[in-house]
Design a protein around this motif. Structure first.
Motif, PDB file in Angstrom:
ATOM      1  N   PRO A   1      -4.184  12.274   2.510  1.00 24.01           N
ATOM      2  CA  PRO A   1      -2.908  12.552   3.175  1.00 24.01           C
ATOM      3  C   PRO A   1      -2.848  11.993   4.584  1.00 24.01           C
ATOM      4  O   PRO A   1      -1.764  11.877   5.163  1.00 24.01           O
ATOM      5  CB  PRO A   1      -2.839  14.081   3.190  1.00 24.01           C
ATOM      6  N   TYR A   2      -4.003  11.642   5.163  1.00 23.73           N
ATOM      7  CA  TYR A   2      -4.017  11.137   6.547  1.00 23.73           C
ATOM      8  C   TYR A   2      -3.541   9.693   6.632  1.00 23.73           C
ATOM      9  O   TYR A   2      -3.328   9.173   7.730  1.00 23.73           O
ATOM     10  CB  TYR A   2      -5.415  11.291   7.161  1.00 23.73           C
ATOM     11  N   THR A   3      -3.320   9.071   5.459  1.00 27.00           N
ATOM     12  CA  THR A   3      -2.702   7.737   5.481  1.00 27.00           C
ATOM     13  C   THR A   3      -1.279   7.829   6.032  1.00 27.00           C
ATOM     14  O   THR A   3      -0.734   6.814   6.461  1.00 27.00           O
ATOM     15  CB  THR A   3      -2.627   7.113   4.084  1.00 27.00           C
ATOM     16  N   ILE A   4      -0.699   9.027   6.023  1.00 27.45           N
ATOM     17  CA  ILE A   4       0.649   9.198   6.584  1.00 27.45           C
ATOM     18  C   ILE A   4       0.669   8.725   8.039  1.00 27.45           C
ATOM     19  O   ILE A   4       1.629   8.090   8.492  1.00 27.45           O
ATOM     20  CB  ILE A   4       1.109  10.673   6.490  1.00 27.45           C
ATOM     21  N   PHE A   5      -0.402   9.023   8.788  1.00 28.15           N
ATOM     22  CA  PHE A   5      -0.479   8.575  10.186  1.00 28.15           C
ATOM     23  C   PHE A   5      -0.447   7.052  10.257  1.00 28.15           C
ATOM     24  O   PHE A   5       0.254   6.473  11.091  1.00 28.15           O
ATOM     25  CB  PHE A   5      -1.774   9.067  10.843  1.00 28.15           C
ATOM     26  N   PHE A   6      -1.220   6.407   9.390  1.00 23.57           N
ATOM     27  CA  PHE A   6      -1.280   4.947   9.433  1.00 23.57           C
ATOM     28  C   PHE A   6       0.048   4.336   9.005  1.00 23.57           C
ATOM     29  O   PHE A   6       0.499   3.344   9.578  1.00 23.57           O
ATOM     30  CB  PHE A   6      -2.424   4.432   8.546  1.00 23.57           C
ATOM     31  N   PHE A   7       0.678   4.932   7.997  1.00 24.28           N
ATOM     32  CA  PHE A   7       1.970   4.403   7.573  1.00 24.28           C
ATOM     33  C   PHE A   7       3.028   4.629   8.651  1.00 24.28           C
ATOM     34  O   PHE A   7       3.911   3.791   8.861  1.00 24.28           O
ATOM     35  CB  PHE A   7       2.407   5.044   6.252  1.00 24.28           C
ATOM     36  N   ALA A   8       2.945   5.767   9.353  1.00 25.72           N
ATOM     37  CA  ALA A   8       3.882   6.015  10.462  1.00 25.72           C
ATOM     38  C   ALA A   8       3.635   5.013  11.587  1.00 25.72           C
ATOM     39  O   ALA A   8       4.570   4.553  12.253  1.00 25.72           O
ATOM     40  CB  ALA A   8       3.731   7.441  10.980  1.00 25.72           C
TER      41      ALA A   8
ATOM     42  N   ILE B   1     -10.761  -4.813   8.395  1.00 20.53           N
ATOM     43  CA  ILE B   1     -11.683  -4.629   9.513  1.00 20.53           C
ATOM     44  C   ILE B   1     -12.074  -3.153   9.617  1.00 20.53           C
ATOM     45  O   ILE B   1     -13.253  -2.805   9.647  1.00 20.53           O
ATOM     46  CB  ILE B   1     -11.063  -5.092  10.865  1.00 20.53           C
ATOM     47  N   LEU B   2     -11.081  -2.265   9.650  1.00 19.31           N
ATOM     48  CA  LEU B   2     -11.397  -0.839   9.683  1.00 19.31           C
ATOM     49  C   LEU B   2     -11.855  -0.339   8.315  1.00 19.31           C
ATOM     50  O   LEU B   2     -12.450   0.729   8.205  1.00 19.31           O
ATOM     51  CB  LEU B   2     -10.168  -0.024  10.126  1.00 19.31           C
ATOM     52  N   ASN B   3     -11.499  -1.107   7.278  1.00 22.32           N
ATOM     53  CA  ASN B   3     -11.882  -0.757   5.908  1.00 22.32           C
ATOM     54  C   ASN B   3     -11.309   0.609   5.492  1.00 22.32           C
ATOM     55  O   ASN B   3     -11.986   1.413   4.844  1.00 22.32           O
ATOM     56  CB  ASN B   3     -13.421  -0.734   5.804  1.00 22.32           C
ATOM     57  N   TYR B   4     -10.075   0.845   5.891  1.00 27.13           N
ATOM     58  CA  TYR B   4      -9.418   2.110   5.546  1.00 27.13           C
ATOM     59  C   TYR B   4      -8.435   1.829   4.412  1.00 27.13           C
ATOM     60  O   TYR B   4      -7.669   0.882   4.465  1.00 27.13           O
ATOM     61  CB  TYR B   4      -8.661   2.653   6.766  1.00 27.13           C
ATOM     62  N   ASN B   5      -8.505   2.646   3.381  1.00 28.69           N
ATOM     63  CA  ASN B   5      -7.704   2.384   2.184  1.00 28.69           C
ATOM     64  C   ASN B   5      -6.234   2.739   2.384  1.00 28.69           C
ATOM     65  O   ASN B   5      -5.881   3.915   2.496  1.00 28.69           O
ATOM     66  CB  ASN B   5      -8.277   3.198   1.012  1.00 28.69           C
ATOM     67  N   ILE B   6      -5.379   1.718   2.473  1.00 29.39           N
ATOM     68  CA  ILE B   6      -3.931   1.963   2.525  1.00 29.39           C
ATOM     69  C   ILE B   6      -3.266   1.333   1.306  1.00 29.39           C
ATOM     70  O   ILE B   6      -2.090   1.005   1.305  1.00 29.39           O
ATOM     71  CB  ILE B   6      -3.293   1.407   3.827  1.00 29.39           C
ATOM     72  N   GLY B   7      -4.046   1.158   0.232  1.00 23.99           N
ATOM     73  CA  GLY B   7      -3.506   0.521  -0.954  1.00 23.99           C
ATOM     74  C   GLY B   7      -3.708  -0.991  -0.871  1.00 23.99           C
ATOM     75  O   GLY B   7      -4.241  -1.503   0.105  1.00 23.99           O
ATOM     76  N   ASN B   8      -3.256  -1.688  -1.902  1.00 25.26           N
ATOM     77  CA  ASN B   8      -3.420  -3.153  -1.911  1.00 25.26           C
ATOM     78  C   ASN B   8      -2.361  -3.825  -1.066  1.00 25.26           C
ATOM     79  O   ASN B   8      -1.197  -3.398  -1.072  1.00 25.26           O
ATOM     80  CB  ASN B   8      -3.287  -3.683  -3.345  1.00 25.26           C
ATOM     81  N   ILE B   9      -2.749  -4.868  -0.347  1.00 23.30           N
ATOM     82  CA  ILE B   9      -1.750  -5.624   0.432  1.00 23.30           C
ATOM     83  C   ILE B   9      -1.136  -6.632  -0.529  1.00 23.30           C
ATOM     84  O   ILE B   9      -1.513  -7.796  -0.607  1.00 23.30           O
ATOM     85  CB  ILE B   9      -2.397  -6.300   1.657  1.00 23.30           C
ATOM     86  N   SER B  10      -0.183  -6.138  -1.291  1.00 23.35           N
ATOM     87  CA  SER B  10       0.438  -6.964  -2.336  1.00 23.35           C
ATOM     88  C   SER B  10       1.755  -7.541  -1.825  1.00 23.35           C
ATOM     89  O   SER B  10       2.204  -7.217  -0.717  1.00 23.35           O
ATOM     90  CB  SER B  10       0.729  -6.076  -3.552  1.00 23.35           C
TER      91      SER B  10
END
Lengths: 384, 373
Positions: free
Chosen positions: B170-177, B244-253
């Motif tokens: 759920p913390y991907t919300i921060f990255f998406f924001a 670089i950070l290797n944080y999973n935000i899904g595929n960069i498609s």
């Protein structure tokens, strides 16, 4: 006090809009924190996981089972479609979605149990607790069913008695305060507001007074340097004090901060000391960076120190590498002082000596920033 | 004329240090800070993080300690009372289990989920003990093979319906924001670009108004240049977070880049619209946009991830009108949801909003003349 009056004219024309915007954002974020309740209990409060139940069975066993589950969990209702379920799980509105198939109750009672479908993330703690609660009831019933000849109603009576057994809980200091409540989060977050607004205000005014022509005219004037510096310093101090009272008012109005309690006074003292730290940091930044890069540097310094200091994320969740940066981060000590006060109910010196240590470190940071600024100013004056 | 203006505008965007800092470096710095603080949190939402001290000074709890350790959920240490108290004060353990005369007591410092887990497991042990005792009382001489078998194995009447491979942080919300904030910051840059078309705002604007070039050509070239700069900054941010950070935000498609680039177009159109519709100095317009962007990102979960879900549950229409929510929902849809419905809905709203704002800006700018500047 011409310089003092000019100070506030420059502040009004140059930084007022930025101050208002930052305050508005602070109020917005504070509104979000208001929803987190204050905890000051005299007893242990069991956290109930939030679950969603879709019941397709209509049997007495299932009704009794659901009575137990609903007593030990909180319910969150959603629509029975894939999208709503996935959304609720992702945003952690619910930790577990239980679907009871038709015929579950009768199958279980006749010793041919059907498994319940559980939608939860494997590693999520809340979901696992919900799983334990559900399996606890069903496995206990199964043990009675397999080992005795009791009827369903008799087994359920036995289960109700067995599952009411509870381990005694003792609180360490006879009561519990949490440093994760909305009020505590506001205290920790206040350093972000203070630093942002002070850097903007003091930076804007300092750059205006430091422009070459203005400085040369002031040097030629009849006003002594010490008088001039005293008025500028007084202006900085008044702005910082004003900022302190604004943040305090925000706390009193939105979070019911009580300045008459010991905890409230300790938090306010910590906030006041931090205002001095932020003042000297703002003064330092305005001495070393250019006007154009002030915004950028200020944002990086403020956000960096707040994130790494535990202002936005509780300090116990920070990694060891991040905590190592505490040596150069005054926000870390400010937050630590707040957390120390928030987690105790006994405010004797021996119980909160960490708090006073943190205050001392903050004052040292303040002195260090001021010293560096004075050295840099002296070097620049000598060079010119 | 279009390509000439486009070329020099792109060069200008990349040469302005401030522009490059806010478009490229600031989001990367913020992403690094997010990673440093939030990157660890998902791992902490597991039972592995709970440490417990056990104190059994009269040695009456041998059987209990064996049963507790067989549960194999916590990191537990048997120690003395004084050491256990020190460990709790230093935050090294969540709870202390005291065993005296076979009676179990739990000592905690604060209310929380970790404490609840420990209490739940202790309750389960005591409840199972009570059940077994009752079964022996009801049926003292009966065959206990079945009961022993049931006690030995971990009974489970539930089956997991999701599986382990699903993205669920759920913390991907921060990255998406943060990605949404980077995209929305394009509107701040476009305010200055549109000011270069308005004669009453900048000197360049005054020159461009008397130049023989078509205003639409100049405006279009300016927007295209801003698009290139912002798309570059956003792409770099996505690559930085993912590789670089290797944080999973899904595929960069292609889908992810499509929604980001269309959102940039919408954001630039928003900046242009505010620039032409609002009267006043650039600083005032910039401040208005800044407030809109930060509020929008705050509602989308930039400051508190749980705020996004909570606000959208109370006011569902926010998800359809808040620009940052539209962007982050589109990204979350690709990261987590099975269906693409939410993605296409958000994409359509962003594209529609971008086109409407762009056309409105063109209509307002069209034939704008100045009597005196």
């Amino acid at each position: 006090m011409r310089v003092f009056k000019t100070y506030f004219k420059i502040l009004k024309n140059g930084a007022l809009v930025a101050i208002i915007i930052n305050l508005a954002i602070a109020v917005l974020i504070a509104t979000i924190f208001m929803s987190i309740p204050e905890e000051n209990n005299k007893s242990f409060k069991k956290e109930k996981p939030t679950i969603t139940i879709f019941n397709n069975d209509d049997s007495e066993f299932t009704d009794k089972f659901l009575d137990y589950v609903e007593k030990n969990t909180k319910q969150f209702k959603i629509e029975n479609n894939t999208n709503a379920k996935q959304k609720a799980l992702f945003y952690r509105d619910t930790s577990c979605i239980v679907t009871i198939p038709e015929g579950f109750g009768d199958a279980f009672v006749s010793k041919n149990p059907i498994n319940l479908k559980l939608e939860k993330f494997p590693d999520a703690t809340n979901g696992n607790i919900a799983d334990i609660i559900i399996n606890n009831y069903l496995s206990t019933y199964n043990m009675y069913q397999q080992s005795t000849n009791l009827s369903m109603d008799e087994i359920i009576k036995k289960i109700d008695a067995d599952l009411s057994n509870s381990t005694k809980v003792v609180l360490e200091n006879n009561s519990v305060r949490s440093h994760m409540s909305g009020k505590s989060i506001f205290y920790n977050y206040s350093c972000f507001i203070i630093m942002t607004i002070l850097i903007v205000s003091i930076g804007t005014v300092s750059f205006s007074f430091r422009s070459k022509d203005i400085k040369r005219r002031i040097n030629c004037s009849t006003m002594s340097l010490s008088n001039y510096n005293m008025q500028i310093g007084l202006g900085h101090f008044v702005v910082s004090l004003g900022m302190f009272f604004v943040v305090l008012t925000l706390g009193i109005v939105m979070f019911d901060v009580n300045i008459a309690t010991t905890a409230g006074m300790l938090h306010i003292l910590n906030m006041f000391i931090f205002v001095l730290v932020a003042l000297n940091l703002a003064y330092l930044l305005s001495s070393v960076v250019t006007r154009k890069s002030l915004d950028a540097v200020a944002n990086v310094v403020v956000l960096g120190s707040c994130f790494l200091g535990g202002s936005f994320v509780p300090q116990e969740f920070l990694g060891d590498g991040v905590k190592a940066t505490a040596v150069v981060n005054p926000v870390y000590w400010f937050v630590k002082a707040n957390n120390t006060v928030a987690s105790v109910t006994d405010y004797s010196f021996s119980n909160i000596k960490d708090y006073y240590l943190c205050l001392g470190i903050e004052l040292l940071f303040s002195l260090a920033f001021l010293t560096i600024t004075l050295v840099i100013s002296k070097v620049k004056r000598t060079e010119n | 004329m279009f390509f000439r203006t486009f070329k020099y505008k792109v060069m200008r965007n990349f040469k302005q240090k401030q522009n490059i800092f806010w478009t490229l470096f600031f989001p990367i710095i913020l992403a690094t800070l997010f990673y440093a603080t939030f990157g660890n949190l998902q791992k902490l939402d597991t039972l592995d993080g709970v440490k417990v001290a056990i104190v059994d000074e009269d040695n009456s709890g041998e059987h209990f300690i064996k049963t507790f350790k067989d549960v194999n959920v916590f990191d537990s240490t048997v120690t003395s009372q004084s050491k256990a108290d020190t460990m709790m004060k230093d935050g090294k353990v969540t709870a202390i289990i005291n065993i005296k005369n076979s009676e179990v007591e739990l000592t905690i410092k604060e209310n929380g989920m970790s404490e609840t887990i420990v209490k739940t497991i202790l309750d389960k042990i005591s409840q199972t003990t009570s059940t077994v005792t009752n079964i022996y009382k009801i049926n003292p001489t009966g065959d206990k093979t079945n009961l022993n078998k049931l006690l030995g194995e971990q009974q489970s009447f539930t089956e997991d319906d999701i599986g382990e491979s699903k993205n669920n942080d759920p913390y991907t919300i921060f990255f998406f924001a943060l990605i949404a904030m980077t995209i929305l910051s394009a509107s701040m840059t476009s305010i200055y670009s549109v000011a270069d078309i308005q004669g009453n705002q900048t000197v360049i604007g005054a020159r461009q108004n008397i130049a023989p070039a078509s205003k639409l050509t100049l405006f279009g070239a300016s927007i295209a240049a801003d698009m290139v700069t912002q798309c570059f900054g956003t792409t770099m941010l996505l690559l930085y977070i993912k590789y670089i950070l290797n944080y999973n935000i899904g595929n960069i498609s292609g889908w992810l880049l499509l929604i980001c680039y269309l959102a940039i177009f919408a954001s630039i159109s928003l900046g242009n619209f505010v620039g032409v519709a609002c009267k006043g100095k650039i600083m005032v317009k910039s401040a208005i946009l800044n407030a809109i962007c930060l509020t929008s990102c705050g509602v989308a979960g930039l400051f508190a991830a749980q705020a996004k879900g909570a606000i959208e549950n109370k006011i569902p229409v926010i998800a359809y009108i808040n620009p940052a929510s539209l962007i982050s929902d589109g990204l979350i849809s690709l990261y987590y949801f099975d269906s693409m419905q939410m993605y296409f809905t958000r994409l359509a709203i962003l594209t529609g909003a971008g086109i409407v704002l762009f056309l409105t800006s063109c209509l307002i700018l069209r034939r704008q003349k100045y009597e005196s500047i």
